[in-house]
Design an enzyme around this catalytic site. Structure first.
Site, PDB file in Angstrom:
ATOM      1  N   LYS A 187      -1.618 -18.253   9.143  1.00 24.63           N
ATOM      2  CA  LYS A 187      -1.062 -16.917   8.883  1.00 24.63           C
ATOM      3  C   LYS A 187      -1.407 -15.937  10.011  1.00 24.63           C
ATOM      4  O   LYS A 187      -2.076 -16.307  10.959  1.00 24.63           O
ATOM      5  CB  LYS A 187      -1.536 -16.408   7.511  1.00 24.63           C
ATOM      6  CG  LYS A 187      -1.208 -17.389   6.370  1.00 24.63           C
ATOM      7  CD  LYS A 187       0.297 -17.630   6.176  1.00 24.63           C
ATOM      8  CE  LYS A 187       0.627 -18.872   5.370  1.00 24.63           C
ATOM      9  NZ  LYS A 187       0.543 -18.734   3.941  1.00 24.63           N
TER      10      LYS A 187
HETATM   11  C1  PLP Z   1       0.809 -19.375   2.566  1.00 26.23           C
HETATM   12  C2  PLP Z   1       1.627 -18.791   1.499  1.00 26.23           C
HETATM   13  C3  PLP Z   1       1.178 -18.708   0.168  1.00 26.23           C
HETATM   14  C4  PLP Z   1      -0.069 -19.377  -0.328  1.00 26.23           C
HETATM   15  O1  PLP Z   1      -1.219 -19.061   0.373  1.00 26.23           O
HETATM   16  P1  PLP Z   1      -2.465 -20.079   0.343  1.00 26.23           P
HETATM   17  O2  PLP Z   1      -3.535 -19.309   1.047  1.00 26.23           O
HETATM   18  O3  PLP Z   1      -2.046 -21.304   1.081  1.00 26.23           O
HETATM   19  O4  PLP Z   1      -2.801 -20.351  -1.070  1.00 26.23           O
HETATM   20  C5  PLP Z   1       1.960 -18.043  -0.759  1.00 26.23           C
HETATM   21  N1  PLP Z   1       3.131 -17.496  -0.413  1.00 26.23           N
HETATM   22  C6  PLP Z   1       3.617 -17.577   0.842  1.00 26.23           C
HETATM   23  C7  PLP Z   1       4.923 -16.930   1.160  1.00 26.23           C
HETATM   24  C8  PLP Z   1       2.889 -18.241   1.842  1.00 26.23           C
HETATM   25  O5  PLP Z   1       3.392 -18.326   3.075  1.00 26.23           O
END
Ligand code: PLP
Length: 400
Positions: A187
Site C-alpha cells: 500500500k
Molecule cells: C488491501 C486491501 C484491503 C485489505 O487490507 P489488508 O491489510 O490486506 O487486510 C481491503 N480493501 C482494499 C481495497 C484493499 O486494497
C-alpha cells in the site's frame, strides 16, 4: 531494465527514520501500544494529515473494515451495499458481523461503484454503503453522498488504495462517516501489515476504540467487556515504522502521480488503450495504473498484450482479481459458519441474486483491465522503459 518492486527495498522508502524509531521501541522494552507512545502518535498524526477528528489504529485493512461495520452495529440479516471488485478483506467482515454483503455493479472503465449502480440495491434493510476508491481513483463522492444522505444511510470509505486521494478538495475517508486504510506491504505506506480508521463521529469512534481491544472500557468508572469484540491492536513496532512512513507519504504520493502522468502522456493517442483519467476536482493517487484494452483493436486483447509485455520483461497483470467477489466460494457457496450458511440464510433472495446480467460492468471491466504495478521509487527512466515496451507490444498486436 529492473523495475523497483513494492515487495522489497527497491520500491519502498524504508530507511534510517524507521530504524531509529524501531531502536527506541526495542530499547524501551515496551512493544504493546497499550503502554507505548508510537501508535498513539500515529493516530494523532494520521487524523491531522487526513483532516479528521479521530483515528484508531488496528491490525490490518480487513480489521479496519471490521471496526467500521462493528461501529454501525447491524442486526443479523441487515444489508451492506458494496462492490464485487475489491480485496476480499473489504467484504468478509460484513459476514462476521452477521450482515449480508449486497453487491452493486461497477463502471466498466474505472471499476468503481457509482450512485447509479448503488441506487437499485437500496432496501429497507440497508444499513451502510461501502465505497472502494479502486486503484487510488476517488469514486464520485458528491453523487453518492447525495443518494446516501437522502436515505439516511452512512457511507464507509475503503481507502486502502487511496491515501490522500481527494474529491473537491477533501481527502477520501473524511467525506463519508468512516474511512478505512491498510498498511499492508503493497500500500502507499506500510509496516508489512496494519490498518487504521478515521471518523468525525464521536459515537463511532468510541465503539471502534472499544472493538479494537475486546470492548473493555479502559478509563471508565465501572469498566466491563461491553459487547462482542476481539483483539485487533497494532503493535508499537508497527506504530514506530508507520510514524516515520507517514512523514514520507506526501512526497511518495507526488512521486506516484508524476510517474503515472508520465505514463499517460507517453501513451497518449495509442489506439486500443483507455488510459486512466482524473475527473475534474479530483486527485487520483495511483496505487496501480489500470488501463483498459480494446480487443477489437489489439489482437488477443488483455492476455496477448500481457504476454507480449512479459517477453519484454515488463510486468502487467490481466484482470485485477480473478473474478467478482460473489463468484468466490465463500460467497457463492456460502461457506461461513459450519454448514449453516449463516447469515446468508437470513437474506432476501433479491439481495443474493448474482445473475451475470445484473453485473455487466463488473464482468466487462475485469475482462478488459490490465494493471501495471507502480510505487514511489519509479523514476522517469523506469516509466520510459514501460511506455516504450507497451507501444512496441501494441504495434505488434494491432489489427489494421
Ligand atoms: C488491501 C486491501 C484491503 C485489505 O487490507 P489488508 O491489510 O490486506 O487486510 C481491503 N480493501 C482494499 C481495497 C484493499 O486494497
Amino acid at each position: 531494465m529492473q523495475l523497483p518492486s513494492d515487495q522489497a527495498a527497491s520500491g519502498r522508502t524504508l530507511g534510517s527514520e524507521e530504524l531509529a524509531n524501531l531502536t527506541e521501541v526495542i530499547e524501551s522494552g515496551t512493544l504493546t501500544s497499550t503502554k507505548g507512545h508510537f501508535v498513539k502518535d500515529l493516530e494523532r498524526d494520521f487524523a491531522a494529515t487526513m483532516g479528521s477528528a479521530a483515528a484508531i489504529a488496528c491490525a490490518s485493512g480487513s480489521a479496519a473494515i471490521h471496526l467500521a461495520i462493528a461501529a454501525i452495529d447491524p442486526e443479523p440479516g441487515d444489508e451492506i451495499i458494496t462492490t464485487p471488485i475489491t480485496d476480499i478483506g473489504g467484504i468478509t467482515p460484513i459476514l462476521f458481523q452477521g450482515a449480508i454483503p449486497v453487491f452493486a455493479d461497477v463502471d466498466p472503465i474505472t471499476l468503481n461503484v457509482t450512485a447509479e449502480t448503488i441506487a437499485p440495491h437500496i432496501s429497507e434493510r440497508t444499513r451502510a454503503i461501502i465505497v472502494t476508491h479502486l486503484f487510488g481513483n476517488p469514486v464520485d463522492m458528491n453523487e453518492i453522498m447525495e443518494l446516501a444522505d437522502s436515505e439516511g444511510i452512512p457511507v464507509i470509505e475503503d481507502c486502502a488504495q487511496a491515501f490522500c486521494a481527494s474529491d473537491h478538495g477533501r481527502n477520501v475517508g473524511t467525506i463519508g462517516a468512516i474511512g478505512c486504510f491498510s498498511f499492508q506491504q503493497g500500500k502507499h505506506m506500510t509496516a508489512g501489515e496494519g490498518g487504521i480508521v478515521i471518523t468525525d463521529n464521536a459515537q463511532y469512534a468510541r465503539r471502534m476504540r472499544l472493538f479494537v481491544d475486546k470492548a473493555w472500557g479502559y478509563g471508565d468508572t465501572n469498566p466491563d467487556h461491553y459487547f462482542l469484540a476481539l483483539n485487533y491492536r497494532m503493535t508499537e513496532l508497527q506504530g514506530a515504522v508507520l510514524v516515520a512512513q507517514l512523514k514520507k507519504l506526501a512526497a511518495n504520493i507526488e512521486a506516484r502521480r508524476r510517474a503515472a502522468h508520465r505514463f499517460v502522456d507517453g501513451l497518449d493517442g495509442v489506439l486500443g488503450l483507455t488510459l486512466p483519467t482524473e475527473r475534474p476536482n479530483t486527485e487520483h493517487v495511483y496505487w496501480r495504473i489500470a488501463v483498459q484494452v480494446d480487443e477489437t483493436v489489439i489482437a488477443g486483447g488483455v492476455s496477448a498484450l500481457a504476454q507480449t509485455l512479459k517477453e519484454l520483461d515488463i510486468p502487467a497483470g490481466p484482470r485485477y482479481i480473478q473474478k467478482p467477489a460473489f463468484d468466490c466460494e465463500v460467497i457463492r457457496d456460502q461457506k461461513t459458519f459450519g454448514t449453516s450458511g449463516w447469515p446468508f440464510t437470513l437474506a432476501r433472495p433479491e439481495a443474493v441474486a448474482y445473475d451475470r446480467d445484473r453485473y455487466p460492468g463488473s464482468y466487462d471491466g475485469l475482462a478488459q483491465v490490465l494493471v501495471f504495478p507502480l510505487n514511489e521509487r519509479y523514476e522517469d527512466a523506469h516509466i520510459d522503459a514501460v511506455v516504450e515496451a507497451v507501444a512496441k507490444a501494441v504495434a505488434e498486436l494491432a489489427i489494421v
